[in-house]
Design a protein around this motif. Structure first.
Motif, mmCIF file in Angstrom:
data_model
loop_
_atom_site.group_PDB
_atom_site.id
_atom_site.type_symbol
_atom_site.label_atom_id
_atom_site.label_comp_id
_atom_site.label_asym_id
_atom_site.label_seq_id
_atom_site.Cartn_x
_atom_site.Cartn_y
_atom_site.Cartn_z
ATOM 1 N N ARG A 182 87.439 114.445 73.774
ATOM 2 C CA ARG A 182 88.612 114.647 72.917
ATOM 3 C C ARG A 182 88.374 114.068 71.518
ATOM 4 O O ARG A 182 88.618 114.722 70.516
ATOM 5 N N ILE A 227 88.286 116.006 67.904
ATOM 6 C CA ILE A 227 89.149 115.610 66.776
ATOM 7 C C ILE A 227 88.300 115.341 65.542
ATOM 8 O O ILE A 227 88.582 115.849 64.458
ATOM 9 N N ASP A 267 97.634 119.733 71.337
ATOM 10 C CA ASP A 267 98.687 118.739 71.151
ATOM 11 C C ASP A 267 98.630 118.007 69.813
ATOM 12 O O ASP A 267 99.319 117.009 69.637
ATOM 13 N N ARG A 268 97.832 118.488 68.880
ATOM 14 C CA ARG A 268 97.792 117.831 67.573
ATOM 15 C C ARG A 268 97.251 118.777 66.518
ATOM 16 O O ARG A 268 96.528 119.704 66.823
ATOM 17 N N LYS A 269 97.602 118.478 65.272
ATOM 18 C CA LYS A 269 97.110 119.309 64.181
ATOM 19 C C LYS A 269 95.649 118.974 63.904
ATOM 20 O O LYS A 269 95.146 117.926 64.343
ATOM 21 N N PHE A 329 92.407 117.591 62.351
ATOM 22 C CA PHE A 329 92.142 116.308 61.704
ATOM 23 C C PHE A 329 91.297 116.532 60.461
ATOM 24 O O PHE A 329 90.245 117.163 60.511
ATOM 25 N N ALA A 370 93.830 112.249 56.260
ATOM 26 C CA ALA A 370 94.462 111.680 57.455
ATOM 27 C C ALA A 370 95.151 110.351 57.141
ATOM 28 O O ALA A 370 94.625 109.511 56.409
ATOM 29 N N GLU A 415 98.077 106.576 60.982
ATOM 30 C CA GLU A 415 98.585 106.967 62.299
ATOM 31 C C GLU A 415 97.745 108.103 62.897
ATOM 32 O O GLU A 415 97.458 108.115 64.089
ATOM 33 N N GLU A 416 97.345 109.062 62.055
ATOM 34 C CA GLU A 416 96.535 110.177 62.544
ATOM 35 C C GLU A 416 95.136 109.718 62.948
ATOM 36 O O GLU A 416 94.508 110.314 63.813
ATOM 37 N N GLU A 435 94.063 107.205 67.000
ATOM 38 C CA GLU A 435 93.494 107.617 68.290
ATOM 39 C C GLU A 435 91.970 107.520 68.310
ATOM 40 O O GLU A 435 91.361 107.403 69.367
#
Length: 178
Positions: A133, A137, A145-147, A149, A154, A157-158, A161
């Motif tokens: 994952r 990203i 589940d996410r836009k 990267f 970014a 917060e982005e 992860e």
């Protein structure tokens, strides 16, 4: 090390390392200038012989022993280098295997291997999937589940992860089922 998602390159023989053409190098420089700061671009341009090392994602293994043959280390958890966990994972494999054999004794190797597999597959499967994952990203690939990267825009917060501390079992992993 720079990860680039691309179609599998044609390769000769069975090596996963290949030399790059001058066109590929020029493309690498152009891409570096789009996403990296001037210092990293300079390092890229000063690299005398860049090369491609093909890295494949692989799903976590569900089984890591057969009869009296057991996999440990990279053979049992196919993670990409971006996790910088391979040596730690391999060390834990050896520690858990040793504890399981100590617990069950040399006369009960099948039971020891079953316990080893139960402990390590649970941990390493989560780590392999997490690294897949994170790799997607970082490469700017779409996830449901996410836009996408973009490291240049970014927010903190982005980017959260992607931090190593979010690797499952980063701080500790079970050494036994007890």
């Amino acid at each position: 090390m720079w990860y680039v998602h691309q179609p599998e390159p044609g390769q000769k023989g069975n090596s996963v390392t290949m030399k790059v053409s001058s066109d590929m190098i020029e493309n690498m420089y152009q891409e570096a200038e789009k996403v990296w700061g001037p210092e990293l671009v300079r390092v890229t341009r000063e690299t005398k012989e860049p090369f491609i090392n093909i890295i494949y994602d692989c799903d976590p293994l569900e089984q890591i022993f057969w009869d009296n043959v057991v996999l440990i280390g990279d053979a049992s958890h196919p993670t990409t280098p971006l996790g910088v966990r391979s040596t730690n994972m391999s060390t834990l494999d050896a520690a858990v295997l040793g504890k399981c054999i100590e617990k069950w004794g040399a006369e009960n190797i099948p039971s020891a291997l079953e316990e080893y597999q139960r402990i390590r597959v649970t941990v390493t499967a989560k780590q392999v999937l997490h690294l897949q994952r994170v790799g997607r990203i970082k490469q700017g690939l779409a996830l449901p589940d996410r836009k996408l990267f973009d490291p240049m825009t970014a927010s903190a917060e982005e980017s959260e992860e992607l931090q190593k501390k979010h690797m499952p079992f980063f701080a500790s992993a079970p050494l036994s089922v007890d």
